[in-house]
Design a protein around this motif. Structure first.
Motif, PDB file in Angstrom:
ATOM      1  N   GLY A 178      23.987 -59.517  23.542  1.00  0.00           N
ATOM      2  CA  GLY A 178      23.182 -58.397  23.108  1.00  0.00           C
ATOM      3  C   GLY A 178      22.332 -58.393  22.073  1.00  0.00           C
ATOM      4  O   GLY A 178      22.201 -59.595  21.686  1.00  0.00           O
ATOM      5  N   ILE A 179      21.690 -57.622  21.214  1.00  0.00           N
ATOM      6  CA  ILE A 179      21.076 -57.693  20.204  1.00  0.00           C
ATOM      7  C   ILE A 179      21.541 -57.144  19.139  1.00  0.00           C
ATOM      8  O   ILE A 179      22.081 -56.097  19.070  1.00  0.00           O
ATOM      9  N   SER A 180      21.633 -57.722  17.770  1.00  0.00           N
ATOM     10  CA  SER A 180      22.164 -57.332  16.552  1.00  0.00           C
ATOM     11  C   SER A 180      20.774 -57.504  15.650  1.00  0.00           C
ATOM     12  O   SER A 180      19.949 -58.079  15.743  1.00  0.00           O
ATOM     13  N   VAL A 181      21.207 -56.541  14.464  1.00  0.00           N
ATOM     14  CA  VAL A 181      20.010 -56.647  13.419  1.00  0.00           C
ATOM     15  C   VAL A 181      20.917 -56.427  12.190  1.00  0.00           C
ATOM     16  O   VAL A 181      21.936 -55.727  12.057  1.00  0.00           O
ATOM     17  N   GLY A 205      23.153 -56.516  32.701  1.00  0.00           N
ATOM     18  CA  GLY A 205      22.149 -57.523  32.805  1.00  0.00           C
ATOM     19  C   GLY A 205      21.921 -58.284  31.372  1.00  0.00           C
ATOM     20  O   GLY A 205      22.065 -57.370  30.438  1.00  0.00           O
ATOM     21  N   LEU A 206      21.681 -59.369  31.443  1.00  0.00           N
ATOM     22  CA  LEU A 206      21.612 -60.140  30.022  1.00  0.00           C
ATOM     23  C   LEU A 206      20.331 -59.511  29.476  1.00  0.00           C
ATOM     24  O   LEU A 206      19.184 -59.859  29.828  1.00  0.00           O
ATOM     25  N   ILE A 207      20.391 -59.267  28.191  1.00  0.00           N
ATOM     26  CA  ILE A 207      19.361 -59.216  27.157  1.00  0.00           C
ATOM     27  C   ILE A 207      19.484 -60.150  26.163  1.00  0.00           C
ATOM     28  O   ILE A 207      20.383 -60.602  25.502  1.00  0.00           O
ATOM     29  N   GLU A 208      18.354 -60.763  25.760  1.00  0.00           N
ATOM     30  CA  GLU A 208      18.103 -61.662  24.697  1.00  0.00           C
ATOM     31  C   GLU A 208      16.915 -61.479  24.255  1.00  0.00           C
ATOM     32  O   GLU A 208      15.869 -60.750  24.230  1.00  0.00           O
ATOM     33  N   GLY A 209      16.343 -62.803  23.572  1.00  0.00           N
ATOM     34  CA  GLY A 209      15.105 -63.103  22.994  1.00  0.00           C
ATOM     35  C   GLY A 209      14.549 -61.778  22.166  1.00  0.00           C
ATOM     36  O   GLY A 209      12.996 -61.373  22.299  1.00  0.00           O
ATOM     37  N   VAL A 226      17.558 -59.435  32.119  1.00  0.00           N
ATOM     38  CA  VAL A 226      17.785 -60.005  33.384  1.00  0.00           C
ATOM     39  C   VAL A 226      18.138 -58.672  34.190  1.00  0.00           C
ATOM     40  O   VAL A 226      19.414 -58.116  34.225  1.00  0.00           O
ATOM     41  N   ARG A 227      16.918 -57.844  34.567  1.00  0.00           N
ATOM     42  CA  ARG A 227      17.133 -56.504  35.410  1.00  0.00           C
ATOM     43  C   ARG A 227      18.040 -56.793  36.701  1.00  0.00           C
ATOM     44  O   ARG A 227      18.789 -55.990  37.094  1.00  0.00           O
ATOM     45  N   GLU A 228      17.482 -57.990  37.442  1.00  0.00           N
ATOM     46  CA  GLU A 228      18.372 -58.210  38.738  1.00  0.00           C
ATOM     47  C   GLU A 228      18.589 -59.678  38.471  1.00  0.00           C
ATOM     48  O   GLU A 228      19.860 -59.946  38.267  1.00  0.00           O
ATOM     49  N   ASN A 229      17.794 -60.318  38.919  1.00  0.00           N
ATOM     50  CA  ASN A 229      18.212 -61.893  39.016  1.00  0.00           C
ATOM     51  C   ASN A 229      17.251 -62.696  38.002  1.00  0.00           C
ATOM     52  O   ASN A 229      17.478 -63.792  37.554  1.00  0.00           O
ATOM     53  N   ILE A 230      16.142 -62.016  37.657  1.00  0.00           N
ATOM     54  CA  ILE A 230      14.920 -62.892  36.862  1.00  0.00           C
ATOM     55  C   ILE A 230      14.906 -61.961  35.835  1.00  0.00           C
ATOM     56  O   ILE A 230      14.551 -60.706  35.755  1.00  0.00           O
TER      57      ILE A 230
END
Length: 449
Positions: A178-181, A205-209, A226-230
């Protein structure tokens, strides 16, 4: 793996390609550049990407991301990019495992007369796992940078992004499940608050960057998802840099060719906003070697972001005397296809394939002299098995003018054909079309006095 061997066999060809990209996507042609962070310093755009390389023999994960150092690039016109060389490497950072090849997505900001370069990597030491985030400092945006002895305490993850707000307060964002601040102290190297997990983003789904910026009093938190696969590029908005953020929408859709990752930054330069992102253009069989792209980005009246559509043309004004890779088109007809020159060596670039008369491609924003010279020489790298006639046009809005024709003799080999054409003046779009013939292939065209 077969695709890795292929990458190793042609990686040396990257070194033969010019760093000058002429604003065509991808913008850096002499090496792989991923996770591009763009910043405006001293009137220029500075680009801080990660650096994908084919896995060397001492790295066990041949099918994974492999990064050993960081370069920095600069440009005043978004067309021509200068490589300032390596600014940080895994061997130069005291706390980084020197053979971890884990120098992932970085960032760089300016504050109090110094430039602060933030980067993640795997720490050395027995039993050490995961990623830390380090800082290197410099008096210039292109270095030399001096890394700190230890990573930032309390930050464990990847993809650091730092927002320096208008009041001088700085915030660091990073991703790890996830994302932290957190707020940064004024020294830019220590946390001033405990990390806060941003929990209002999509749960699945993966969340990054993360990449955060401020515009017109609104704070934008943008991120690959990554909403689905990409991965798509998505964003959330807030009235406060630490949130709460409200998920708002999608900036860019999934890769049309299946590149798993995307990673980006958003910057305003000379009154226009731009999206920097990456794709596996030069590595279609292995999406862990990526290349930086740029496209224009716009906002709606309510501050929401208009979806960005990938283009091959990219951005910037192209000077007429520089070679035009016409396959990096702005628009094209359905019967004009874009293919690799050599599918086994993608770094050689692309070509246009015309399959019937009236097929065409358009390349926008070519700057000719303000006063027409009357005649120009046009050199075209072309081939046609049975011969063909091509036409080159200049166009401003609906006003289209025929500049001349290219007679392509029958041949299965590439030919450089020289033609005399009419001159043009001012900012034009260039349209190349096939007048006669069953098929023709075009690599590039070049105008000259």
């Amino acid at each position: 793996m077969k695709n890795i061997k292929s990458l190793l066999s042609f990686s040396s060809l990257l070194l033969l390609l010019s760093v000058n990209a002429n604003g065509q996507n991808p913008i850096i042609k002499d090496q792989f550049t991923a996770d591009p962070t763009a910043r405006v310093f001293e009137g220029k755009v500075y680009l801080y990407p990660s650096h994908d390389i084919p896995a060397p023999s001492d790295y066990s994960r041949k099918d994974w991301f492999c990064m050993e150092d960081y370069h920095v690039y600069s440009s005043e016109n978004l067309m021509d990019w200068t490589d300032h060389g390596i600014i940080v490497s895994q061997e130069s950072v005291p706390w980084v495992a020197p053979k971890s090849y884990s120098m992932w997505a970085p960032d760089c900001v300016y504050k109090n007369g110094k430039y602060y370069f933030y980067f993640p990597s795997a720490p050395k030491g027995e039993g050490m796992r995961g990623f830390g985030v380090g800082v290197a400092t410099s008096d210039k945006p292109y270095g030399p940078f001096t890394p700190e002895e230890a990573p930032i305490k309390g930050v464990f993850g990847i993809d650091p992004c730092v927002l320096v707000d208008a009041d001088g307060q700085s915030y660091i964002y990073w991703s790890a499940g996830g994302i932290s601040v957190a707020k940064l102290k004024d020294n830019m190297m220590e946390l001033d608050t405990k990390p806060l997990r941003i929990n209002t983003l999509p749960k699945k789904g993966l969340i990054e960057g993360p990449f955060a910026f401020q515009r017109n009093g609104k704070y934008y938190l943008t991120f690959p998802w990554v909403r689905e696969n990409i991965e798509v590029l998505a964003y959330a908005m807030s009235d406060n840099p630490m949130g709460p953020f409200e998920f708002t929408g999608i900036i860019m859709d999934e890769s049309p060719t299946g590149c798993w990752t995307n990673h980006h930054s958003i910057v305003e330069y000379n009154g226009q906003w731009y999206l920097f992102y990456h794709h596996n253009d030069y590595s279609p069989k292995f999406d862990k070697n990526r290349s930086t792209r740029i496209d224009s980005l716009s906002f709606n009246a309510d501050g929401t972001i208009q979806k960005v559509i990938r283009t091959e043309r990219g951005v910037g004004v192209h000077q007429y005397a520089k070679t035009i890779e016409i396959d990096r088109f702005s628009k094209k007809s359905d019967n004009a296809a874009i293919e690799y020159i050599n599918r086994e060596i993608p770094t050689l670039g692309w070509k246009v394939v015309f399959s019937k008369p009236e097929a065409w491609v358009s390349y926008n924003s070519v700057q000719f002299p303000e006063k027409s010279s009357g005649k120009l020489n046009l050199t075209s790298k072309v081939k046609s098995e049975k011969g063909a006639t091509l036409q080159v046009w200049s166009q401003v809005k609906s006003d289209k003018k025929l500049l001349g024709e290219i007679k392509v003799p029958a041949s299965t080999e590439w030919q450089n054909i020289s033609s005399s054409v009419k001159g043009s003046k001012g900012l034009q779009n260039i349209v190349l079309s096939m007048k006669e013939g069953e098929s023709a292939e075009v690599d590039n065209i070049t105008f000259a006095e």
